[in-house]
Motif scaffolding. Structure first.
Motif, PDB file in Angstrom:
ATOM      1  N   SER A 244      -3.203   3.925  -1.425  1.00 40.26           N
ATOM      2  CA  SER A 244      -2.288   3.140  -2.251  1.00 40.26           C
ATOM      3  C   SER A 244      -2.077   1.754  -1.671  1.00 40.26           C
ATOM      4  O   SER A 244      -2.124   1.559  -0.451  1.00 40.26           O
ATOM      5  CB  SER A 244      -0.923   3.842  -2.344  1.00 40.26           C
ATOM      6  OG  SER A 244      -1.012   5.063  -3.023  1.00 40.26           O
ATOM      7  N   TRP A 245      -1.836   0.801  -2.568  1.00 44.38           N
ATOM      8  CA  TRP A 245      -1.355  -0.517  -2.145  1.00 44.38           C
ATOM      9  C   TRP A 245       0.022  -0.681  -2.748  1.00 44.38           C
ATOM     10  O   TRP A 245       0.193  -0.582  -3.966  1.00 44.38           O
ATOM     11  CB  TRP A 245      -2.292  -1.629  -2.605  1.00 44.38           C
ATOM     12  CG  TRP A 245      -1.925  -2.964  -2.018  1.00 44.38           C
ATOM     13  CD1 TRP A 245      -1.496  -3.199  -0.757  1.00 44.38           C
ATOM     14  CD2 TRP A 245      -1.942  -4.229  -2.676  1.00 44.38           C
ATOM     15  NE1 TRP A 245      -1.264  -4.543  -0.568  1.00 44.38           N
ATOM     16  CE2 TRP A 245      -1.522  -5.195  -1.739  1.00 44.38           C
ATOM     17  CE3 TRP A 245      -2.282  -4.642  -3.964  1.00 44.38           C
ATOM     18  CZ2 TRP A 245      -1.431  -6.544  -2.040  1.00 44.38           C
ATOM     19  CZ3 TRP A 245      -2.195  -5.986  -4.259  1.00 44.38           C
ATOM     20  CH2 TRP A 245      -1.774  -6.930  -3.310  1.00 44.38           C
ATOM     21  N   TYR A 246       1.024  -0.931  -1.909  1.00 49.01           N
ATOM     22  CA  TYR A 246       2.407  -0.957  -2.360  1.00 49.01           C
ATOM     23  C   TYR A 246       2.899  -2.358  -2.709  1.00 49.01           C
ATOM     24  O   TYR A 246       4.057  -2.523  -3.095  1.00 49.01           O
ATOM     25  CB  TYR A 246       3.313  -0.345  -1.287  1.00 49.01           C
ATOM     26  CG  TYR A 246       2.871   1.023  -0.828  1.00 49.01           C
ATOM     27  CD1 TYR A 246       2.787   2.079  -1.729  1.00 49.01           C
ATOM     28  CD2 TYR A 246       2.501   1.262   0.489  1.00 49.01           C
ATOM     29  CE1 TYR A 246       2.364   3.330  -1.335  1.00 49.01           C
ATOM     30  CE2 TYR A 246       2.078   2.521   0.903  1.00 49.01           C
ATOM     31  CZ  TYR A 246       2.012   3.540  -0.015  1.00 49.01           C
ATOM     32  OH  TYR A 246       1.588   4.783   0.393  1.00 49.01           O
ATOM     33  N   GLY A 247       2.029  -3.367  -2.567  1.00 47.67           N
ATOM     34  CA  GLY A 247       2.462  -4.729  -2.849  1.00 47.67           C
ATOM     35  C   GLY A 247       3.570  -5.133  -1.903  1.00 47.67           C
ATOM     36  O   GLY A 247       3.468  -4.958  -0.684  1.00 47.67           O
ATOM     37  N   ASN A 248       4.674  -5.665  -2.453  1.00 46.40           N
ATOM     38  CA  ASN A 248       5.783  -6.065  -1.587  1.00 46.40           C
ATOM     39  C   ASN A 248       6.870  -5.011  -1.495  1.00 46.40           C
ATOM     40  O   ASN A 248       7.960  -5.271  -0.974  1.00 46.40           O
ATOM     41  CB  ASN A 248       6.378  -7.409  -2.045  1.00 46.40           C
ATOM     42  CG  ASN A 248       6.943  -7.350  -3.457  1.00 46.40           C
ATOM     43  OD1 ASN A 248       7.149  -6.277  -4.019  1.00 46.40           O
ATOM     44  ND2 ASN A 248       7.202  -8.517  -4.040  1.00 46.40           N
ATOM     45  N   LYS A 249       6.577  -3.786  -1.981  1.00 47.85           N
ATOM     46  CA  LYS A 249       7.531  -2.688  -1.818  1.00 47.85           C
ATOM     47  C   LYS A 249       7.488  -2.204  -0.373  1.00 47.85           C
ATOM     48  O   LYS A 249       6.414  -2.045   0.210  1.00 47.85           O
ATOM     49  CB  LYS A 249       7.186  -1.529  -2.757  1.00 47.85           C
ATOM     50  CG  LYS A 249       7.358  -1.855  -4.231  1.00 47.85           C
ATOM     51  CD  LYS A 249       7.094  -0.641  -5.105  1.00 47.85           C
ATOM     52  CE  LYS A 249       5.639  -0.250  -5.140  1.00 47.85           C
ATOM     53  NZ  LYS A 249       5.368   0.854  -6.075  1.00 47.85           N
ATOM     54  N   GLU A 250       8.636  -1.965   0.219  1.00 46.97           N
ATOM     55  CA  GLU A 250       8.689  -1.474   1.600  1.00 46.97           C
ATOM     56  C   GLU A 250       8.165  -0.051   1.671  1.00 46.97           C
ATOM     57  O   GLU A 250       8.463   0.778   0.817  1.00 46.97           O
ATOM     58  CB  GLU A 250      10.115  -1.546   2.146  1.00 46.97           C
ATOM     59  CG  GLU A 250      10.622  -2.968   2.344  1.00 46.97           C
ATOM     60  CD  GLU A 250      11.955  -2.999   3.067  1.00 46.97           C
ATOM     61  OE1 GLU A 250      12.452  -1.918   3.450  1.00 46.97           O
ATOM     62  OE2 GLU A 250      12.504  -4.096   3.245  1.00 46.97           O
ATOM     63  N   ALA A 251       7.392   0.222   2.711  1.00 47.25           N
ATOM     64  CA  ALA A 251       6.813   1.552   2.891  1.00 47.25           C
ATOM     65  C   ALA A 251       7.272   2.111   4.232  1.00 47.25           C
ATOM     66  O   ALA A 251       6.587   2.007   5.248  1.00 47.25           O
ATOM     67  CB  ALA A 251       5.292   1.488   2.830  1.00 47.25           C
ATOM     68  N   SER A 252       8.471   2.672   4.250  1.00 49.67           N
ATOM     69  CA  SER A 252       8.971   3.286   5.481  1.00 49.67           C
ATOM     70  C   SER A 252       8.345   4.671   5.628  1.00 49.67           C
ATOM     71  O   SER A 252       7.975   5.324   4.660  1.00 49.67           O
ATOM     72  CB  SER A 252      10.494   3.407   5.439  1.00 49.67           C
ATOM     73  OG  SER A 252      10.895   4.210   4.348  1.00 49.67           O
ATOM     74  N   ILE A 253       8.226   5.115   6.870  1.00 47.86           N
ATOM     75  CA  ILE A 253       7.618   6.417   7.136  1.00 47.86           C
ATOM     76  C   ILE A 253       8.265   7.018   8.380  1.00 47.86           C
ATOM     77  O   ILE A 253       8.503   6.330   9.380  1.00 47.86           O
ATOM     78  CB  ILE A 253       6.084   6.286   7.318  1.00 47.86           C
ATOM     79  CG1 ILE A 253       5.446   7.641   7.601  1.00 47.86           C
ATOM     80  CG2 ILE A 253       5.717   5.266   8.365  1.00 47.86           C
ATOM     81  CD1 ILE A 253       3.927   7.613   7.565  1.00 47.86           C
ATOM     82  N   ASN A 254       8.586   8.291   8.304  1.00 45.26           N
ATOM     83  CA  ASN A 254       9.247   8.993   9.407  1.00 45.26           C
ATOM     84  C   ASN A 254       8.189   9.499  10.383  1.00 45.26           C
ATOM     85  O   ASN A 254       7.520  10.496  10.124  1.00 45.26           O
ATOM     86  CB  ASN A 254      10.081  10.146   8.862  1.00 45.26           C
ATOM     87  CG  ASN A 254      10.825  10.886   9.963  1.00 45.26           C
ATOM     88  OD1 ASN A 254      10.811  10.468  11.126  1.00 45.26           O
ATOM     89  ND2 ASN A 254      11.479  11.978   9.605  1.00 45.26           N
TER      90      ASN A 254
END
Length: 337
Positions: A244-254
């Motif tokens: 996936s490419w999320y653009g400028n959406k933040e992609a937090s991950i635990n």
């Protein structure tokens, strides 16, 4: 030789959630250019909706490798990268035998376009124009398989069954896997995944409880929150391929707890280049040839849910954005002009 046309209808993104259809004059083809009349162009419900919504990073080119998408993501802009059409005129340096050939090109949505022949892929005679519109997404699915390198007997999970996810499922189903599990919430996409060879379909809300110790996980949902699901279903030294490419959406991950101790491998995958480990033998053209063969074998036309005239583009994007349409793959078609 055809006399060509005086103008083209182009689709422009002018502001978040606003589009225009513009009539633009076209010059005559230069010596090595062709004029193509578009038959169909495919809508990307992933990256293209980011463009529609204003969620693309403004400091990056739309695509670093495609000549037609070198501009930065600022309005007004054109977008799209899956045009199938017929050559109707050629420049003075080209043989007239080009006229009438069906071609694919990575071009923004437009009724006609000019381009050099080096930017074209000839559509094989046994592949229809509608099927040819799947070339970019099929190539992406091939690239994801290459980057993940599934091993015989592995448990593989695909998060998301958009067009890329469904094509990826179809390709993975050709491998002798212990289990191929897809995670998808929409009923029509769950049914398609089963048709394409998934062994098991799990709703996203139940994935963490029903899946564990997956060897290889693909995140192709377009939803940053799915990264935590990928971690939750993984095992020791599992590979997580982020398509996936999320653009400028933040992609937090635990990455705390078991994720840290499990020595997880996170692999970002993008189709504009070939996997470094393969470049000694593979190039883009070899991958295109494989993608055409996979189109023959997987019959992607079954994924077409909507074919709409380009004049209805505004309504189509609005309904896609609001998820009012049960869309898998939508195509624009171009009436004779």
């Amino acid at each position: 030789m055809s006399a060509g046309i005086a103008s083209t209808t182009q689709l422009w993104f002018t502001a978040p959630k606003q589009i225009e259809l513009r009539k633009v004059s076209l010059p005559a083809p230069t010596a090595n250019q062709v004029l193509v009349k578009t038959l169909y162009s495919a809508i990307s419900a992933g990256t293209e909706l980011l463009a529609y919504r204003g969620q693309l990073p403004a400091d990056m080119a739309l695509d670093s490798t495609l000549e037609s998408l070198q501009q930065h993501a600022s309005y007004p802009m054109q977008y799209g990268y899956a045009c199938v059409g017929e050559i109707v005129n050629v420049g003075s340096g080209l043989d007239a035998d080009w006229i009438g050939r069906q071609v694919f090109s990575f071009q923004p949505h437009a009724s006609h376009f000019l381009t050099d022949t080096q930017n074209l892929q000839l559509v094989p005679d046994d592949i229809s124009a509608r099927a040819a519109a799947f070339l970019p997404n099929t190539e992406t699915a091939v690239n994801l398989v290459h980057d993940g390198a599934p091993v015989m007997g592995e448990r593989v999970v695909v998060l998301g069954q958009g067009v890329v996810g469904l094509l990826l499922t179809a390709l993975l189903a050709k491998h002798p896997l212990a289990e191929l599990i897809v995670v998808e919430g929409r009923a029509e996409r769950q049914a398609l995944a089963k048709q394409l060879g998934a062994h098991r379909v799990v709703h996203p809300d139940e994935a963490a409880a029903q899946i564990s110790d997956a060897d290889l996980i693909y995140e192709v949902s377009g939803q940053p929150a799915a990264l935590d699901t990928a971690v939750a279903v993984s095992g020791y030294s599992s590979r997580i391929v982020i398509g996936s490419w999320y653009g400028n959406k933040e992609a937090s991950i635990n990455l705390g707890g078991a994720a840290h101790r499990n020595r997880l491998q996170l692999i970002t995958s993008q189709v504009s280049t070939v996997a470094p480990a393969l470049t000694g033998r593979w190039d883009k053209q070899r991958r295109f040839e494989l993608a055409w063969q996979m189109i023959r074998e997987c019959d992607p036309q079954r994924l077409i849910s909507h074919v709409e005239p380009i004049q209805d583009a505004g309504s189509v994007y609005q309904q896609l954005d609001e998820e009012k349409l049960s869309v898998v793959q939508a195509l624009f078609e171009y009436p004779d002009s």
